[in-house]
Design a protein around this motif. Structure first.
Motif, PDB file in Angstrom:
ATOM      1  N   LEU A 174       0.833  -1.204   0.000  1.00  0.00           N
ATOM      2  CA  LEU A 174       0.000   0.000   0.000  1.00  0.00           C
ATOM      3  C   LEU A 174       0.867   1.253   0.000  1.00  0.00           C
ATOM      4  CD1 LEU A 174      -2.768  -1.083   2.540  1.00  0.00           C
ATOM      5  CD2 LEU A 174      -3.069  -0.710   0.077  1.00  0.00           C
ATOM      6  N   ASN A 175       1.922   1.240   0.793  1.00  0.00           N
ATOM      7  CA  ASN A 175       2.813   2.390   0.829  1.00  0.00           C
ATOM      8  C   ASN A 175       3.468   2.617  -0.524  1.00  0.00           C
ATOM      9  OD1 ASN A 175       4.454   4.465   2.333  1.00  0.00           O
ATOM     10  ND2 ASN A 175       6.116   3.105   1.700  1.00  0.00           N
ATOM     11  N   ALA A 176       3.908   1.531  -1.164  1.00  0.00           N
ATOM     12  CA  ALA A 176       4.555   1.657  -2.477  1.00  0.00           C
ATOM     13  C   ALA A 176       3.600   2.222  -3.524  1.00  0.00           C
ATOM     14  CB  ALA A 176       5.085   0.304  -2.929  1.00  0.00           C
ATOM     15  N   LEU A 177       2.313   2.008  -3.320  1.00  0.00           N
ATOM     16  CA  LEU A 177       1.297   2.508  -4.252  1.00  0.00           C
ATOM     17  C   LEU A 177       0.775   3.884  -3.847  1.00  0.00           C
ATOM     18  CD1 LEU A 177      -0.677  -0.823  -4.824  1.00  0.00           C
ATOM     19  CD2 LEU A 177       0.952   0.272  -6.382  1.00  0.00           C
ATOM     20  N   SER A 207       6.242  10.218   5.727  1.00  0.00           N
ATOM     21  CA  SER A 207       6.303  10.252   4.264  1.00  0.00           C
ATOM     22  C   SER A 207       6.392   8.826   3.736  1.00  0.00           C
ATOM     23  CB  SER A 207       7.515  11.051   3.806  1.00  0.00           C
ATOM     24  OG  SER A 207       8.711  10.362   4.151  1.00  0.00           O
ATOM     25  N   GLN A 208       6.210   8.690   2.439  1.00  0.00           N
ATOM     26  CA  GLN A 208       6.305   7.362   1.827  1.00  0.00           C
ATOM     27  C   GLN A 208       7.680   6.754   2.072  1.00  0.00           C
ATOM     28  OE1 GLN A 208       6.222   7.189  -2.534  1.00  0.00           O
ATOM     29  NE2 GLN A 208       4.820   5.438  -2.407  1.00  0.00           N
ATOM     30  N   ALA A 209       8.738   7.539   1.919  1.00  0.00           N
ATOM     31  CA  ALA A 209      10.106   7.035   2.121  1.00  0.00           C
ATOM     32  C   ALA A 209      10.344   6.681   3.582  1.00  0.00           C
ATOM     33  CB  ALA A 209      11.123   8.062   1.640  1.00  0.00           C
ATOM     34  N   ALA A 210       9.863   7.523   4.492  1.00  0.00           N
ATOM     35  CA  ALA A 210      10.065   7.259   5.920  1.00  0.00           C
ATOM     36  C   ALA A 210       9.265   6.047   6.371  1.00  0.00           C
ATOM     37  CB  ALA A 210       9.673   8.492   6.729  1.00  0.00           C
ATOM     38  N   PHE A 211       8.086   5.865   5.783  1.00  0.00           N
ATOM     39  CA  PHE A 211       7.276   4.694   6.131  1.00  0.00           C
ATOM     40  C   PHE A 211       7.981   3.413   5.696  1.00  0.00           C
ATOM     41  CE2 PHE A 211       3.870   1.601   5.855  1.00  0.00           C
ATOM     42  CZ  PHE A 211       3.087   1.888   6.966  1.00  0.00           C
TER      43      PHE A 211
END
Length: 514
Positions: A403-406, A436-440
């Motif tokens: 989900l995060n990657a999307l 953020s997406q990267a931090a997640f």
């Protein structure tokens, strides 16, 4: 398996020589023509695919390549060839036995699956059982190709029972993953949700969907991984699987095949393995040697040890009640498996201090150990403790990562929260909201270490996250594991193909850099 009768299937093969072909049937040996006659043969033939998991290279050395070769673990084995070839990337022997055995045993599994897929359709038997057995065979063929793609990359794809004269060419890693995905997709469409009685432990629709998601994720095809993961987490699978309240129950022989188990390798003690005069009968070991080889010093062989940075990951957070993460004691033997220290940390009936002294800093994986059994003073080569290869917590973290990657990071939080709250940690959505997406993704990397360390996923996690693709990323690994100082980008992400196979097969090309 605990409930499944295994049958070692022999194949009748022709012989060949450089002078002329020799095709003589041995009247004393069973052949595929004599076998594959009825439903019992079909059942036993598929059981033989399951028995591939009992072969030492699959359960033992394959684990080494997924775990010891990663940054989680290392080897101080007295066998320098294990250190060099399986840990330090000092690979000079392209016919190193353990590497070749892993390669060969995955193809043995494929050969057995191909026999079943080629012969079962012609058997007159119950059609629903036939369909299920064929789906089980496809699942395992997909599983074996998943391993081959992950470890060796550019291997031949063989979809029919092989013969001694077959000289298949390489396929690309992407093509091998694609074949695995096709097999697993077809298997998932047919396999049942669950089993009962003697069939408990057979592969299910959930196992196929979870492994299918892993295949897609290794290709970073997160959109494709979404559907099988949704089925597991939000669809029918959510009614089958859940998290055990006690994390350690996932690693005890007394709590096998529980609701958290998605794909569990079944092991057992075979009481008929030895005759009355203690003479071993061949190929009858239904147990696992893994605990013996990775067990702590003076308990097992201590061929694999845990890097201390892994232990440090568990110390980054306390539970909501101010306690240490309980997964640490369940996962690792070390000087403070008991939080009170080496004088209280029990290692098979003795304290850590008694065995190794109060200042020793060695650590070993505990998840495959049998130390919970009363009176245990050591390990052995026939552990009956099942290997939970895919657990539901893994699935939840895979779903969160996908989900995060999307770009759906906020939706992903709830699935990480489930994993954390099971062990008493505060919800990530409370302690680190709005990542953020990267931090997640960085947080997912941490969560997968604390939840899944030593379970055989770390190498593929690192590959998926791009750690083998640049020297800068490899340097990060080298700070945790000095073995990566000898890692060569463009070469060591894959193992060499067995040189003996390359030498006898003019259509097979060695992997780049070797």
């Amino acid at each position: 398996m605990k409930k499944i009768l295994y049958f070692a299937l022999a194949a009748g093969l022709t012989l060949s020589s450089c002078e002329q072909d020799l095709d003589i049937v041995n009247p004393n040996s069973p052949t595929t023509v004599q076998f594959w006659q009825n439903a019992t043969d079909a059942q036993q033939g598929v059981n033989a695919i399951y028995s591939t998991l009992h072969r030492g290279p699959i359960v033992l050395w394959q684990w080494f390549y997924y775990t010891v070769r990663s940054d989680e673990a290392f080897s101080r084995s007295p066998r320098i060839d294990i250190q060099n070839n399986m840990d330090k990337f000092l690979i000079t022997d392209y016919n190193f036995g353990e590497t070749n055995w892993v390669y060969g045993d995955n193809y043995i599994g494929i050969f057995r699956a191909n026999q079943a897929l080629a012969n079962i359709p012609e058997i007159e038997m119950d059609e629903s059982l036939k369909a299920r057995l064929l789906a089980e065979a496809k699942f395992f063929r997909g599983f074996f190709y998943y391993n081959l793609a992950s470890l060796y990359g550019n291997v031949p794809i063989i979809l029919e029972p092989s013969t001694p004269t077959l000289l298949p060419p390489n396929s690309t890693q992407q093509e091998v993953y694609a074949q695995a995905a096709q097999d697993l997709t077809e298997a998932a469409a047919v396999l049942p949700l669950s089993y009962s009685g003697e069939n408990v432990g057979r592969v299910t629709k959930g196992a196929a969907n979870a492994l299918l998601a892993k295949v897609y994720m290794q290709q970073r095809n997160y959109q494709a991984a979404l559907e099988p993961l949704q089925w597991l987490v939000e669809g029918e699978g959510s009614q089958v699987y859940g998290l055990m309240e006690n994390y350690r129950d996932n690693f005890l022989s007394t709590t096998e095949n529980n609701k958290e188990s998605v794909f569990e390798w079944q092991f057992a003690t075979n009481e008929s393995e030895f005759t009355d005069n203690d003479v071993q009968t061949p190929n009858q070991n239904y147990g696992s040697p893994l605990a013996q080889f990775i067990g702590p010093a003076n308990v097992g062989f201590s061929d694999a040890e845990v890097h201390r940075w892994v232990i440090n990951e568990f110390h980054k957070e306390e539970t909501v009640t101010g306690q240490r993460d309980p997964r640490l004691a369940a996962s690792i033997f070390f000087d403070s498996t008991d939080v009170r220290g080496p004088e209280f940390s029990m290692i098979y009936g003795q304290t850590f201090a008694q065995r190794y002294g109060p200042t020793d800093n060695r650590a070993w994986f505990r998840k495959f150990a049998n130390d919970a059994e009363p009176g245990r003073t050591g390990e052995g080569f026939r552990s009956a403790n099942n290997y939970r290869f895919i657990r539901y917590s893994d699935v939840l973290l895979m779903y969160a990562e996908t989900l995060n990657a999307l770009g759906r990071t906020q939706e992903a939080y709830q699935y990480v929260d489930r994993v954390r709250q099971r062990v008493g940690l505060a919800p990530l959505s409370v302690v680190k909201p709005n990542l953020s997406q990267a931090a997640f993704l960085q947080q997912i990397m941490h969560e997968r270490v604390t939840e899944l360390s030593g379970e055989g996923h770390r190498w593929n996690d690192l590959a998926r996250w791009g750690f083998f693709e640049s020297q800068a990323a490899v340097n990060v690994l080298a700070q945790r594991d000095p073995a990566f100082n000898t890692f060569e980008v463009g070469t060591h992400a894959l193992l060499p193909l067995p040189q003996r196979d390359v030498d006898i097969n003019p259509n097979l090309v060695q992997n780049p850099g070797y």
